[in-house]
Design a protein around this motif. Structure first.
Motif, mmCIF file in Angstrom:
data_model
loop_
_atom_site.group_PDB
_atom_site.id
_atom_site.type_symbol
_atom_site.label_atom_id
_atom_site.label_comp_id
_atom_site.label_asym_id
_atom_site.label_seq_id
_atom_site.Cartn_x
_atom_site.Cartn_y
_atom_site.Cartn_z
ATOM 1 N N GLY A 88 6.667 -1.230 8.875
ATOM 2 C CA GLY A 88 5.869 -1.814 7.802
ATOM 3 C C GLY A 88 5.039 -2.988 8.274
ATOM 4 O O GLY A 88 4.459 -2.998 9.352
ATOM 5 N N ARG A 89 4.984 -3.984 7.423
ATOM 6 C CA ARG A 89 4.112 -5.119 7.696
ATOM 7 C C ARG A 89 4.571 -5.916 8.914
ATOM 8 O O ARG A 89 3.758 -6.491 9.629
ATOM 9 N N GLU A 96 1.858 4.778 1.324
ATOM 10 C CA GLU A 96 1.674 5.476 2.593
ATOM 11 C C GLU A 96 1.864 6.972 2.469
ATOM 12 O O GLU A 96 1.221 7.750 3.160
ATOM 13 N N VAL A 100 0.853 -1.176 0.000
ATOM 14 C CA VAL A 100 0.000 0.000 0.000
ATOM 15 C C VAL A 100 0.896 1.236 0.000
ATOM 16 O O VAL A 100 2.051 1.183 0.403
ATOM 17 N N TYR A 113 -4.380 -4.265 4.761
ATOM 18 C CA TYR A 113 -5.803 -3.985 4.845
ATOM 19 C C TYR A 113 -6.013 -2.615 5.455
ATOM 20 O O TYR A 113 -6.519 -2.488 6.572
ATOM 21 N N PRO A 114 -5.599 -1.597 4.736
ATOM 22 C CA PRO A 114 -5.673 -0.244 5.286
ATOM 23 C C PRO A 114 -7.117 0.243 5.347
ATOM 24 O O PRO A 114 -7.984 -0.248 4.631
ATOM 25 N N ARG A 115 -7.313 1.216 6.186
ATOM 26 C CA ARG A 115 -8.636 1.806 6.347
ATOM 27 C C ARG A 115 -9.039 2.546 5.077
ATOM 28 O O ARG A 115 -10.215 2.644 4.758
ATOM 29 N N ASP A 116 -8.065 3.065 4.382
ATOM 30 C CA ASP A 116 -8.365 4.037 3.325
ATOM 31 C C ASP A 116 -7.548 3.788 2.058
ATOM 32 O O ASP A 116 -6.641 4.549 1.729
ATOM 33 N N PRO A 117 -7.847 2.724 1.351
ATOM 34 C CA PRO A 117 -7.101 2.506 0.111
ATOM 35 C C PRO A 117 -7.344 3.661 -0.860
ATOM 36 O O PRO A 117 -8.360 4.344 -0.784
ATOM 37 N N ILE A 118 -6.396 3.855 -1.757
ATOM 38 C CA ILE A 118 -6.508 4.938 -2.733
ATOM 39 C C ILE A 118 -7.720 4.710 -3.617
ATOM 40 O O ILE A 118 -8.486 5.619 -3.902
ATOM 41 N N ASP A 119 -7.906 3.481 -4.048
ATOM 42 C CA ASP A 119 -8.972 3.209 -5.005
ATOM 43 C C ASP A 119 -9.515 1.800 -4.782
ATOM 44 O O ASP A 119 -10.612 1.621 -4.290
ATOM 45 N N ARG A 139 -4.007 9.246 -7.350
ATOM 46 C CA ARG A 139 -5.419 9.534 -7.532
ATOM 47 C C ARG A 139 -5.619 10.470 -8.715
ATOM 48 O O ARG A 139 -6.554 10.324 -9.500
ATOM 49 N N ARG A 156 0.002 9.285 -2.820
ATOM 50 C CA ARG A 156 -1.401 8.893 -2.916
ATOM 51 C C ARG A 156 -2.171 9.892 -3.777
ATOM 52 O O ARG A 156 -2.972 9.511 -4.622
ATOM 53 N N ARG A 157 -1.898 11.151 -3.531
ATOM 54 C CA ARG A 157 -2.583 12.182 -4.328
ATOM 55 C C ARG A 157 -2.196 12.082 -5.792
ATOM 56 O O ARG A 157 -3.044 12.164 -6.676
#
Lengths: 369, 369
Positions: free
Chosen positions: A229-230, A168, A166, A189-195, A177, A173-174
């Motif tokens: 990280g992970r 970070e 993912v 399993y992030p709360r807020d994936p880009i897409d 997008r 990220r911007r």
DNA sequence: TTGTAGGCGTTATCAA
DNA sequence: TTGATAACGCCTACAA
């Protein structure tokens, strides 16, 4: 395949001259060169197909791109000619005019990782038959490289982007997008994936590790892995699970950088020298776990009686090392396939009903636990 | 990295809606979307740089492509503006007009191979800093796939192509030659490379294996490997070396398809059951050798006294498996770097003095022989 | 050394 | 449903 068996004696100038004489290279300007068959002839262009089919170029384009917009008979004729001539759209002209290329960029943190490669392969299996080309890049776990590569995407105009991980950094990220194309993140399993996301919970994997140890009756447990990280997420889950099950984490050893089997060996040695009473160790990846397993055996310990070892990653080789490494993991190739399907759906303009998809973590029990 | 630890409970529609509401996607047409910062603004074009520098677009192009043709002061100013604005040439427009892209296509037979990946990485290390992008494809040892991919190159217009292997099919060789770009083959030492080669002799590797066995005093030896491709070459050399050194090849076991550790295990078992007197076995790759090594240990044999095992490939993991696998191989990353350098030289229009380059085979002796 | 003109091959747009 | 026109962004060829 021929092999002159000459590697020991580096080729002499004579060797080279003989070779070059036998097979002259095409000249750089593309002009025909003696001895080179004239299949360097320019490939057919859309106008040529159009001429043969008696239609305008745009109709050929439509027959290929939006078949439903072209009358049945014409479409069939055009496709037949395309087939016969081996016409292929020039991807650069297409990308230039339409802003849509057939390239899907895939970034792996580390090409040496069996699991990441499997995921990329799975993704390719789905996309390549549809005419997309995977362009694979390696970020080497480096934010700088990741940033550079993401910037280069703006001009490359890929049809989609996929990561084995993912993103970070907010700026990246911007930027992603802003590309306005499907973006696939994985492996967490992030709360807020880009897409879009096909992932799994690294925290859960740690929890499951602790639960497994509890079920098998181990009480004094340890952890080996990265603190970032992970690895950090897996440790978090492991702590939670340990607390819930009443286990005692007697040692947490951290490892830096890209981990190796040697790190695993050393870490297990350290861990045992500090706390000989440890009964079971969860290693945040299978490379570390394999190193730990080998070190335990080298020390003459019996697995799992003297010490149990649990890895992460469903590594192939670790299955074969006696007594076999117990490991938590996912089906990476399947993750890749799912990611590919979702990307494909989005590239076709459909919104997948579910932009976030969780793949199952499974524990494969072998002899080490 | 956040991790909601929710993988066990697949995300509900509510989860998804919440996520989507929090982070709306940009619309497909590229128009600004509420909440998405306006950095989706079109990237700068060459005209914009030209305007800022007070020159014509072609001068900017030249400053980037042929700096020596632009006056010092202007070039400096232009490059400064390029830097400041983050301008990047649109690769598709460039490829369309000039027929030259910055993509270097790299084909590996198998992405899962540590050694092939290392070679590709080495090549990338050299090319990426120069602005080239590696596009990696996997041929999966399939002629059909290889052919398809080579055909797709015609339209892709890569700047160069590299293979971890050599191309055998004459039609593909012609198609590659017709591209008029640098073609790099590796991993063998054919009499007639298409263009450039960084390779080694697979026959020699077999010879060296036999010589090593002779030096160590083994007499009755065996071979495990494929009967086609590189495996066959290694066997040929092994036979030659054995004959020259007076060794007795008591068994040759063949393995099909992409080999695995399990194949190695099984093959060694077969070999021993047919001919228990064998003293040393050469395995055509390290995966087979690792399987054989593990099987020997499982059978309670001591290495190298009861049986010696020699692999090919300088595999990392095999170093760690007691007693350590002796293996013949090359420095794959270095091979990749050399290939990259030669490709680079050719892309700059220089002819390397030496289009064929041999890398050294070395034998790393560990405990298994 | 710099600039002008034009085209690479395709597809968006608009008109028929 | 089909076609004419123009434009995507850059670089080659040629002119100054």
């Amino acid at each position: 395949m021929s092999d002159t068996g000459a590697a020991k004696r580096p080729p002499t100038i004579d060797d080279v001259l003989r070779l070059r004489a036998a097979e002259p290279l095409p000249s750089r300007d593309g002009n025909p060169v003696e001895g080179v068959p004239r299949d360097g002839a320019a490939p057919p262009r859309i106008v040529e197909i159009a001429r043969l089919a008696g239609v305008s170029p745009i109709t050929v384009s439509r027959a290929l791109r939006h078949p439903e917009k072209v009358a049945e008979a014409k479409r069939r004729k055009i496709l037949e000619i395309v087939e016969r001539t081996g016409y292929a759209t020039n991807p650069h002209a297409r990308a230039l005019r339409s802003g849509q290329s057939n390239i899907v960029a895939a970034f792996v943190s580390n090409l040496q990782s069996e699991q990441f490669c499997l995921a990329v392969q799975g993704c390719g299996e789905v996309l390549e038959p549809q005419g997309y080309q995977l362009m694979i890049g390696q970020t080497s776990y480096s934010y700088a490289k990741e940033t550079t590569m993401i910037q280069s995407l703006r001009e490359m105009r890929p049809a989609a982007v996929m990561f084995t991980g993912v993103i970070e950094i907010e700026e990246n990220r911007r930027a992603l997008r802003a590309l306005g194309i499907p973006i696939m993140e994985t492996w967490a399993y992030p709360r807020d994936p880009i897409d879009m996301l096909v992932g799994f919970s690294n925290i859960d994997s740690g929890r499951q590790a602790a639960e497994h140890f509890a079920e098998r009756g181990y009480r004094r447990v340890g952890f080996i892995g990265r603190r970032s990280g992970r690895g950090a997420l897996r440790l978090t889950g492991f702590r939670e699970g340990a607390r819930a099950a009443g286990l005692d984490i007697v040692a947490e050893l951290s490892v830096d950088g890209v981990s190796s089997m040697v790190d695993g060996r050393r870490a297990l040695g350290d861990l045992l020298s500090r706390n000989a009473a440890v009964e079971a160790v969860f290693c945040a990846n299978d490379l570390l776990a394999t190193g730990a397993l080998l070190e335990a055996r080298r020390l003459g310990m019996r697995l799992p009686d003297d010490i149990a070892i649990l890895g992460f990653g469903h590594n192939d080789v670790a299955e074969e090392l006696p007594p076999g490494l117990t490991t938590i993991g996912i089906d990476s190739r399947d993750l890749g396939r799912q990611a590919g399907s979702m990307i494909l759906q989005r590239m076709r303009g459909e919104m997948p009903s579910e932009p976030i998809c969780a793949v199952e973590l499974t524990l494969t029990r072998r002899g080490s636990s």
